[in-house]
Scaffold this motif. Structure first.
Motif, mmCIF file in Angstrom:
data_model
loop_
_atom_site.group_PDB
_atom_site.id
_atom_site.type_symbol
_atom_site.label_atom_id
_atom_site.label_comp_id
_atom_site.label_asym_id
_atom_site.label_seq_id
_atom_site.Cartn_x
_atom_site.Cartn_y
_atom_site.Cartn_z
ATOM 1 N N ALA A 1 38.254 38.093 0.821
ATOM 2 C CA ALA A 1 37.834 39.286 0.095
ATOM 3 C C ALA A 1 37.097 38.944 -1.191
ATOM 4 N N VAL A 2 37.306 37.728 -1.698
ATOM 5 C CA VAL A 2 36.661 37.308 -2.940
ATOM 6 C C VAL A 2 35.445 36.437 -2.675
ATOM 7 N N LEU A 3 35.583 35.467 -1.759
ATOM 8 C CA LEU A 3 34.546 34.456 -1.569
ATOM 9 C C LEU A 3 33.783 34.574 -0.266
ATOM 10 N N GLY A 4 34.188 35.485 0.589
ATOM 11 C CA GLY A 4 33.569 35.596 1.901
ATOM 12 C C GLY A 4 34.298 34.762 2.929
ATOM 13 N N ALA A 5 34.153 35.123 4.191
ATOM 14 C CA ALA A 5 34.948 34.513 5.256
ATOM 15 C C ALA A 5 34.677 33.026 5.412
ATOM 16 N N GLU A 6 33.414 32.609 5.329
ATOM 17 C CA GLU A 6 33.065 31.216 5.591
ATOM 18 C C GLU A 6 33.629 30.283 4.523
ATOM 19 N N THR A 7 33.429 30.632 3.263
ATOM 20 C CA THR A 7 33.945 29.796 2.182
ATOM 21 C C THR A 7 35.463 29.816 2.165
ATOM 22 N N ALA A 8 36.056 30.971 2.449
ATOM 23 C CA ALA A 8 37.513 31.073 2.502
ATOM 24 C C ALA A 8 38.081 30.175 3.591
ATOM 25 N N ALA A 9 37.418 30.138 4.732
ATOM 26 C CA ALA A 9 37.902 29.283 5.825
ATOM 27 C C ALA A 9 37.837 27.814 5.430
ATOM 28 N N LEU A 10 36.775 27.425 4.722
ATOM 29 C CA LEU A 10 36.656 26.048 4.256
ATOM 30 C C LEU A 10 37.832 25.685 3.344
ATOM 31 N N LEU A 11 38.117 26.555 2.376
ATOM 32 C CA LEU A 11 39.184 26.263 1.422
ATOM 33 C C LEU A 11 40.557 26.301 2.087
ATOM 34 N N THR A 12 40.762 27.237 2.989
ATOM 35 C CA THR A 12 42.051 27.307 3.692
ATOM 36 C C THR A 12 42.280 26.030 4.495
ATOM 37 N N GLY A 13 41.228 25.540 5.118
ATOM 38 C CA GLY A 13 41.353 24.275 5.841
ATOM 39 C C GLY A 13 41.716 23.126 4.925
ATOM 40 N N LEU A 14 41.137 23.092 3.726
ATOM 41 C CA LEU A 14 41.476 22.039 2.770
ATOM 42 C C LEU A 14 42.942 22.123 2.342
ATOM 43 N N HIS A 15 43.434 23.333 2.153
ATOM 44 C CA HIS A 15 44.852 23.480 1.810
ATOM 45 C C HIS A 15 45.733 22.865 2.889
ATOM 46 N N ARG A 16 45.422 23.179 4.132
ATOM 47 C CA ARG A 16 46.240 22.638 5.228
ATOM 48 C C ARG A 16 46.127 21.112 5.292
ATOM 49 N N GLU A 17 44.909 20.585 5.112
ATOM 50 C CA GLU A 17 44.714 19.141 5.142
ATOM 51 C C GLU A 17 45.529 18.434 4.071
ATOM 52 N N HIS A 18 45.737 19.105 2.945
ATOM 53 C CA HIS A 18 46.480 18.490 1.845
ATOM 54 C C HIS A 18 47.983 18.770 1.918
ATOM 55 N N GLY A 19 48.423 19.412 2.984
ATOM 56 C CA GLY A 19 49.858 19.575 3.187
ATOM 57 C C GLY A 19 50.442 20.901 2.774
ATOM 58 N N VAL A 20 49.624 21.862 2.359
ATOM 59 C CA VAL A 20 50.139 23.186 2.026
ATOM 60 C C VAL A 20 50.451 23.929 3.324
ATOM 61 N N ARG A 21 51.660 24.449 3.415
ATOM 62 C CA ARG A 21 52.047 25.260 4.564
ATOM 63 C C ARG A 21 51.695 26.714 4.266
ATOM 64 N N ILE A 22 50.857 27.300 5.100
ATOM 65 C CA ILE A 22 50.418 28.683 4.887
ATOM 66 C C ILE A 22 51.212 29.587 5.813
ATOM 67 N N HIS A 23 51.904 30.545 5.217
ATOM 68 C CA HIS A 23 52.758 31.475 5.968
ATOM 69 C C HIS A 23 52.217 32.879 5.754
ATOM 70 N N ARG A 24 51.970 33.589 6.828
ATOM 71 C CA ARG A 24 51.479 34.960 6.707
ATOM 72 C C ARG A 24 52.645 35.931 6.738
ATOM 73 N N GLY A 25 52.701 36.808 5.767
ATOM 74 C CA GLY A 25 53.761 37.799 5.679
ATOM 75 C C GLY A 25 53.705 38.490 4.334
ATOM 76 N N ALA A 26 54.629 39.392 4.113
ATOM 77 C CA ALA A 26 54.697 40.141 2.863
ATOM 78 C C ALA A 26 56.060 39.935 2.226
ATOM 79 N N ALA A 27 56.073 39.610 0.952
ATOM 80 C CA ALA A 27 57.338 39.413 0.234
ATOM 81 C C ALA A 27 57.912 40.755 -0.176
#
Length: 409
Positions: A184-210
């Motif tokens: 919503a901030v950077l666009g889908a393509e750039t967001a996908a790039l950054l999300t992939g980097l997070h996963r590569e560096h060991g961040v576990r991404i969990h989808r849900g609502a607190a």
């Protein structure tokens, strides 16, 4: 009111400081009071989630001005005390310590305060937000190798904090509500790039609502999810957005939006003698006619400069409308992503330089055939070339490239 004798700027962040400086540079020689709720002199906030959090910067390096430069402004500096109430009739700001500040003109620059989850309104140890220097230092104490950090919120602040924490050896889980965080901030393509980097560096991404912060033995122990599940952690960072810090204006007659933003006109005036700048200011965008409120560092500075100029122009002077080209940046995993306008929500992504695979690119972001934003990494020249297209909100491809319009401020 063409020549105010007393001006108060409430909020001692970037917007407040730049408003005060602009007033003095423009020749204002009257009494100038700067009120700040935090005890520190004005400092820069963007490093809080990055260089300050990982220890590369000492707290004193965040100061926006040296003490001598502040002295030259001849400010009545009221730090460590919040504004409590505005009495417009008496032209007085009442402070939490019982003090009063008389003013013929007022600049509201109080910014925003972070949202909190249920169970953390009075936060237990281990439950954090990240808005102030004190917040960042408290979170930094938690970040050691092996600590389980749960970052709640899929925006830029949460992403930066997650990247910083995993770099310090923390075991990071990033809880996001959207399928594509940052899109919503950077666009889908750039967001996908950054999300992939997070996963590569060991961040576990969990989808849900607190739904709420969990407690155990007097400390935060994770969050309960809206679906009834739980995520355990040793520390929780709530990066779930902000609300304007404008409660002190209630009942004053200063118009407020539903979200608490100060309702300004196109010239950043919120009524006779009242102006606003920074994260709390809402104004009608001349390009779209819709009201906007931006929580961006450059916006705070640009609005402050214009509010000061318009304040001194007086009601009969030439006041300028605020028509920015929004700009933001984020630093994650050694990459600086920069964006103009609104890349989020684009339906086309047009590369003009480099490639995403190389982590070096500049791209135009289009919606219904018109340029609404631009985004890039390590391609500053090409990205600057797209700024004029974003400002013009023109069709793509552009028919011709003209001179770039001057930036506000």
């Amino acid at each position: 009111m063409t020549a105010p004798r007393e001006v108060a700027v409430v909020g001692a962040g970037a917007a407040g400081l730049h408003a005060a400086e602009a007033l003095r540079r423009a020749g204002y020689d009257g009494r100038l009071t700067l009120v700040g709720a935090e005890p520190e002199p004005p400092y820069d906030r963007p490093p809080l989630s990055k260089q300050l959090l990982d220890g590369r910067l000492a707290p004193e390096k965040l100061a926006l001005r040296e003490p001598a430069a502040l002295e030259e402004l001849r400010l009545d500096l009221r730090l460590g005390v919040a504004a409590e109430r505005l009495d417009r009739g008496a032209r007085t700001v009442h402070l939490a310590d019982g003090g009063r500040v008389r003013c013929d003109a007022l600049v509201v620059a109080t910014g925003v305060r972070p949202r909190r989850l249920p169970g953390a309104e009075a936060p237990p140890p281990g439950a954090h937000v990240l808005r102030t220097l004190a917040d960042a230092l408290a979170l930094r104490e938690e970040l050691r190798p092996g600590v389980r950090l749960l970052v709640v919120g899929g925006g830029l602040l949460g992403a930066e904090a997650a990247a910083t924490a995993v770099g310090l050896g923390a075991e990071v889980t990033w809880l996001v509500s959207a399928a594509a965080p940052l899109a919503a901030v950077l666009g889908a393509e750039t967001a996908a790039l950054l999300t992939g980097l997070h996963r590569e560096h060991g961040v576990r991404i969990h989808r849900g609502a607190a739904a709420a912060v969990l407690h155990r033995r007097g400390r935060a122990a994770g969050v309960r999810l809206a679906d009834g599940g739980e995520l355990a952690a040793d520390a929780v960072l709530m990066a779930i957005g902000s609300v304007p810090a404008t409660e002190w204006l209630a009942g004053s007659g200063v118009p407020l939006e539903a979200d608490g933003g100060v309702a300004c006109d196109a010239r950043l005036a919120a009524g006779p003698g009242v102006w606003a700048a920074g994260d709390a200011a809402s104004w009608p965008d001349p390009r779209t006619g819709r009201r906007r409120r931006l929580e961006q560092r450059t916006n705070a500075t640009d609005q402050a400069l214009l509010a000061a100029r318009n304040l001194l122009a007086g009601p009969d002077g030439a006041r300028q409308a605020y028509a920015p080209v929004p700009y933001l940046w984020t630093d994650q995993y050694g990459l600086r992503v920069q964006a103009f306008g609104s890349p989020g929500g684009a339906d086309r992504f047009e590369l003009v330089d480099g490639s995403l695979a190389e982590h070096r690119f500049a791209a135009a972001c289009l919606r219904e055939g018109r340029v609404t934003g631009a985004v890039g990494i390590a391609a500053a020249r090409a990205l600057r070339g797209l700024r004029a297209q974003v400002a013009a909100h023109g069709p793509w491809p552009p028919a011709a490239t003209g001179p770039e319009p001057a930036r506000v401020g």
